[in-house]
Structure formats: C-alpha cells, structure tokens
Design an enzyme around this catalytic site. Sequence first.
Site, PDB file in Angstrom:
ATOM      1  N   HIS A 126       2.318   4.912  11.669  1.00  0.00           N
ATOM      2  CA  HIS A 126       2.742   5.882  10.503  1.00  0.00           C
ATOM      3  C   HIS A 126       3.339   7.184  10.894  1.00  0.00           C
ATOM      4  O   HIS A 126       2.976   7.897  10.796  1.00  0.00           O
ATOM      5  CB  HIS A 126       1.246   5.460  10.372  1.00  0.00           C
ATOM      6  CG  HIS A 126       1.619   5.454   8.207  1.00  0.00           C
ATOM      7  ND1 HIS A 126       1.745   4.261   7.738  1.00  0.00           N
ATOM      8  CD2 HIS A 126       1.574   6.707   7.617  1.00  0.00           C
ATOM      9  CE1 HIS A 126       1.904   5.197   6.490  1.00  0.00           C
ATOM     10  NE2 HIS A 126       2.248   6.347   6.496  1.00  0.00           N
TER      11      HIS A 126
ATOM     12  N   ARG B   2       1.186  -1.378  -0.544  1.00  0.00           N
ATOM     13  CA  ARG B   2       0.096   0.004   0.179  1.00  0.00           C
ATOM     14  C   ARG B   2       1.076   0.999  -0.172  1.00  0.00           C
ATOM     15  O   ARG B   2       1.435   2.060  -1.345  1.00  0.00           O
ATOM     16  CB  ARG B   2      -0.950  -0.267   1.389  1.00  0.00           C
ATOM     17  CG  ARG B   2      -1.826   1.476   0.949  1.00  0.00           C
ATOM     18  CD  ARG B   2      -1.401   2.430   1.557  1.00  0.00           C
ATOM     19  NE  ARG B   2      -0.951   2.861   2.650  1.00  0.00           N
ATOM     20  CZ  ARG B   2      -0.943   3.643   2.928  1.00  0.00           C
ATOM     21  NH1 ARG B   2      -1.343   4.931   2.084  1.00  0.00           N
ATOM     22  NH2 ARG B   2      -0.516   3.742   4.002  1.00  0.00           N
ATOM     23  N   GLU B   3       1.349   1.724   1.349  1.00  0.00           N
ATOM     24  CA  GLU B   3       2.657   2.915   1.129  1.00  0.00           C
ATOM     25  C   GLU B   3       3.585   2.534   0.475  1.00  0.00           C
ATOM     26  O   GLU B   3       4.273   3.240  -0.535  1.00  0.00           O
ATOM     27  CB  GLU B   3       2.906   2.863   2.976  1.00  0.00           C
ATOM     28  CG  GLU B   3       3.768   4.241   2.016  1.00  0.00           C
ATOM     29  CD  GLU B   3       3.011   5.224   3.077  1.00  0.00           C
ATOM     30  OE1 GLU B   3       2.603   5.996   3.677  1.00  0.00           O
ATOM     31  OE2 GLU B   3       3.622   6.133   2.166  1.00  0.00           O
TER      32      GLU B   3
ATOM     33  N   HIS C 165      -6.884  -0.647   2.430  1.00  0.00           N
ATOM     34  CA  HIS C 165      -7.091   1.349   3.404  1.00  0.00           C
ATOM     35  C   HIS C 165      -8.117   2.407   2.386  1.00  0.00           C
ATOM     36  O   HIS C 165      -7.257   2.184   0.665  1.00  0.00           O
ATOM     37  CB  HIS C 165      -5.089   1.654   2.665  1.00  0.00           C
ATOM     38  CG  HIS C 165      -5.071   3.047   3.444  1.00  0.00           C
ATOM     39  ND1 HIS C 165      -4.462   3.377   2.418  1.00  0.00           N
ATOM     40  CD2 HIS C 165      -4.647   3.368   4.371  1.00  0.00           C
ATOM     41  CE1 HIS C 165      -4.395   4.976   3.762  1.00  0.00           C
ATOM     42  NE2 HIS C 165      -4.201   4.842   4.529  1.00  0.00           N
TER      43      HIS C 165
ATOM     44  N   ASP D  19      -8.755   0.044   6.825  1.00  0.00           N
ATOM     45  CA  ASP D  19      -7.878   1.084   7.459  1.00  0.00           C
ATOM     46  C   ASP D  19      -8.835   2.178   6.402  1.00  0.00           C
ATOM     47  O   ASP D  19      -8.334   2.661   5.321  1.00  0.00           O
ATOM     48  CB  ASP D  19      -6.443   1.378   7.327  1.00  0.00           C
ATOM     49  CG  ASP D  19      -5.377  -0.309   7.696  1.00  0.00           C
ATOM     50  OD1 ASP D  19      -6.487  -0.678   9.260  1.00  0.00           O
ATOM     51  OD2 ASP D  19      -4.693  -0.503   8.143  1.00  0.00           O
TER      52      ASP D  19
ATOM     53  N   HIS E 269      38.979  -1.999  17.204  1.00  0.00           N
ATOM     54  CA  HIS E 269      37.821  -2.927  16.899  1.00  0.00           C
ATOM     55  C   HIS E 269      37.367  -4.561  16.033  1.00  0.00           C
ATOM     56  O   HIS E 269      37.084  -5.635  16.907  1.00  0.00           O
ATOM     57  CB  HIS E 269      36.981  -2.390  15.589  1.00  0.00           C
ATOM     58  CG  HIS E 269      35.867  -1.348  15.761  1.00  0.00           C
ATOM     59  ND1 HIS E 269      34.986  -0.885  16.357  1.00  0.00           N
ATOM     60  CD2 HIS E 269      37.285   0.145  16.493  1.00  0.00           C
ATOM     61  CE1 HIS E 269      34.720   0.256  16.429  1.00  0.00           C
ATOM     62  NE2 HIS E 269      35.742   0.780  16.412  1.00  0.00           N
TER      63      HIS E 269
ATOM     64  N   SER F 208      -8.283   6.758  11.031  1.00  0.00           N
ATOM     65  CA  SER F 208      -7.045   7.045  11.132  1.00  0.00           C
ATOM     66  C   SER F 208      -6.924   8.947  10.498  1.00  0.00           C
ATOM     67  O   SER F 208      -8.031   9.047   9.839  1.00  0.00           O
ATOM     68  CB  SER F 208      -5.473   7.025  10.878  1.00  0.00           C
ATOM     69  OG  SER F 208      -4.624   7.672  11.404  1.00  0.00           O
TER      70      SER F 208
ATOM     71  N   THR G   1       2.267  12.287   8.611  1.00  0.00           N
ATOM     72  CA  THR G   1       2.598  11.934   6.768  1.00  0.00           C
ATOM     73  C   THR G   1       3.634  12.601   6.633  1.00  0.00           C
ATOM     74  O   THR G   1       3.989  12.225   5.136  1.00  0.00           O
ATOM     75  CB  THR G   1       1.302  13.396   6.613  1.00  0.00           C
ATOM     76  OG1 THR G   1       0.021  11.905   6.852  1.00  0.00           O
ATOM     77  CG2 THR G   1       0.643  12.442   5.015  1.00  0.00           C
TER      78      THR G   1
HETATM   79  C1  HCA Z   1      -1.666   7.855   2.775  1.00  0.00           C
HETATM   80  C2  HCA Z   1      -1.778   8.545   3.537  1.00  0.00           C
HETATM   81  C3  HCA Z   1      -0.941   8.032   4.709  1.00  0.00           C
HETATM   82  C4  HCA Z   1      -1.920   7.600   5.325  1.00  0.00           C
HETATM   83  C5  HCA Z   1      -1.336   6.680   6.475  1.00  0.00           C
HETATM   84  C6  HCA Z   1      -2.450   5.691   7.236  1.00  0.00           C
HETATM   85  C7  HCA Z   1      -0.182   8.907   5.256  1.00  0.00           C
HETATM   86  O1  HCA Z   1      -1.084   8.442   2.121  1.00  0.00           O
HETATM   87  O2  HCA Z   1      -2.988   7.664   2.051  1.00  0.00           O
HETATM   88  O3  HCA Z   1      -3.813   5.967   7.533  1.00  0.00           O
HETATM   89  O4  HCA Z   1      -2.031   5.071   8.772  1.00  0.00           O
HETATM   90  O5  HCA Z   1       0.976   8.961   5.516  1.00  0.00           O
HETATM   91  O6  HCA Z   1      -0.870   9.970   6.353  1.00  0.00           O
HETATM   92  O7  HCA Z   1      -0.393   7.072   4.329  1.00  0.00           O
HETATM   93 CU    CU Z   2       2.270   7.882   4.149  1.00  0.00          CU
END
Ligand code: HCA
Ligand code: CU
Length: 382
Positions: A195, A14-15, A74, A94, A291, A136, A168
């Site tokens: 996150h 995802r990320e 997500h 999420d 070392h 979130s 973020t």
């Molecule tokens: C995004 C933002 C997110 C969400 C993080 C989360 C962020 O790219 O949608 O849902 O926990 O960094 O805020 O990745």
């Molecule tokens: Cu993020």
Amino acid sequence: MSLQNFSIIESTLREGEQFVNAFFSLEEKIQVATLLDAFGVEYLELTSPLASPQSYKDCATIARLGLNARILTHTRCTIEDAKKAVDCGVAGVDVVIGTSSLLREFSHGQSLEAILDLAQEVVSFLLSQNVETRFSTEDSLRSDFEDILHIYQAVDALGVHRVGIADTVGVGTPRQIFEIVSRLRQAISCDIEFHGHNDSGCAIANAYAALEAGATHIDTSILGIGERNGITSLGGLVARLYATDPALVQKYNLPLIRNLDQMVSRMVRVDIPFNNYITGFASFTHKAGIHAKAVLNNPSTYEILRPEDFGLTRYVHVAHRLTGWNAVKSRAEQLDLHLEEGQLRQLTEQIKAMADNGRITLDDVDRYLYEAAECQPLPTIN
Ligand code: HCA
Ligand code: CU
C-alpha cells in the site's frame, strides 16, 4: 519476477473515502463497487464499520451484493473492531497497527510486546471466524524492519493469509520497496500486500517494484484518491503493467477505466488531470510534426499504450506551428478532401505562419483545407 499472479485490492471505498472531497452516499458506493466489479478487480476494501453507523450499514450492504470481488473491510488491531467487522458479513478483514516509534509514541502508545500479543490475538480470532485475514503495519518504512519481521513471522506461523507493507507517508523509493519486500518474501510464506502513498510521486513505481520483489496484492484507488494526495491509482497501475506486457492486465475490462475515472471525478468534484494515465485528455494526443508523421505510419513509434485497448482514440493535433504536412494530409483525409502533396505542403506553411501570429484552431485549419480543395478543378468526364 512474479508479476503474473497479482491481485488488486481496490480501496476507493476505504482509502479513497479519506480523500478530502469524498463524501460517498450508499448509492454512490454501490455504483463504484458495481463498476469496479465489472472491471474485474479481485477485492474491494471498505471503510471500517466502526467509523460511523452509516459506515456499518454501507459495509454490510455491499458485502451482501453478491459481487464477484471479495469484500474486505479495514480495521484497527483490536478484538472489538475485528468482531464488528466479521459481524458485517465481509469475506476478509485487513487489520492495521502503527509500529514506527513516532506512531507508538504519538498515536496508540503501545509497546512492541503489546503489539505482538494483540496481533496474535486478533489474527487468531479472525482465522477462527473463517475470514481472509491480513495483518499490516502502518508507516512500515519508518518502522524498524526487524520489529516488523518479528511480528509478521509470528502471524505467518498462525496461518495469516497476508501481511502488508504500507508506505503511509509516501517516503519510499522503488529500490527501497524492492529491498523490503524481497527480504520479507524470503522470511515468510504468506501473501504480501503493498500500500503506497504518492506524496513524492513514487506510488505507482513503488507498487510495481513491490510486485517485482514478490508482492501478491496491490492497493489502489480510482484516480489515486486518498489521504493527502492519495495512493497508487488504479489506472496508473494498469498502465504500468500493460506497458510491461498487455497480457498482465487482460483479465480486466480495460475500457471501463474511463467510466471509473469519470464517475469518481464527478462524485468527488475534481477534474481528471490532463496528464492522467490513460484518461487524461492529453494522454493520446500527438503534436510535433515528427511525432505525428511517425505515429500516423505506425502508432507504436510513440505509444506504448494502444488507445483502442482502452476504448479510446488517438488525436493528432494539427493546428499549431510545430505541425507537419503528414499531419495536415491526415486531417484532409479525415475530411475526405483530396489534395496534392504540393498543396498540402503549401497549406502547412500557411498554417505555421498563421500560428506564429497567434492561436489557431482546428476549425481554421479545416477552413483552409476546404478552400484549397474547392480550388481544385473537378475531374473531367470524357
Ligand atoms: C490508514 C493508514 C493506511 C493503512 C494501509 C493498510 C496507511 O489510513 O489507516 O492498511 O494497508 O497508509 O498506512 O492507509
Ligand atoms: Cu493509506
């Protein structure tokens, strides 16, 4: 400290898909998901099924692979998104919405009252569908904490499974994260996820601070890939926790970190950084004579991570001007050459002098060692 009972929400799919070089095919996603599952992460977070038709297929396919890890997707905080997510057959959703004044003004344009209504509506719907539900707020650190708390208390009262703090933009410091998560821990009863982005190099430390403050779930990605320079890396979080107490990460199959890092570095076409946690090529190399001597006697003098626990080996670098005779001796032993201390000390001086004249290699050192060993008289047989 509640470090014991944490879970990893692995967000490479995802990320990580938001990393500039990531274009995962379904086959690649399955490979990553399967290896992460074998490693033992508790959750896999997948790109929203609303992102594209293929994203929907990817999500639905991985949700049905029968992995041990719980599959999450997500989505934005809307009923349409929530419905489509449930449709995919995932175990959890999420949900995220921006609460900072910047995002309220320049992104979705909603007021706080509208966000609260939406949050309650979407969370109630997801709970009614029996999916694990997380709510979130994007850019939590630049949002008003009282605003966030107000919304989180409302969804906590509805029975949401988790709320999240998202750094973020990677602006938070460990102390700030510790404080926010501690305040939240006191005010709500559901689980707390963290996150954190890595724009200022604090993503791992911030995740750790969140755990110390009572967070229960940490988002990671392999090699830390994500938007911009990414988030807390899986290997980095594991290294941090292991350094506190190896028992904290014994639930994971640690040698697979190397396979995971190598797999993703190949897929997104970036090298594993030389200074990467655990898998960087220099992570278990020792150079200076002082070392080397100590590490050869007892590795924990200069290693908090035992390479063997990660299926890796240490390397004592011999071919340079900072070398010492203990390191040279150890190299001779590896080659099964038996040299006297006096010879080894002399060879060490020779290596240093050569290195002062330019770069030398391990092959050069080995050649000297062999030459010196051949000079030795053969043992006489009586
Ligand atoms: C995004 C933002 C997110 C969400 C993080 C989360 C962020 O790219 O949608 O849902 O926990 O960094 O805020 O990745
Ligand atoms: Cu993020």
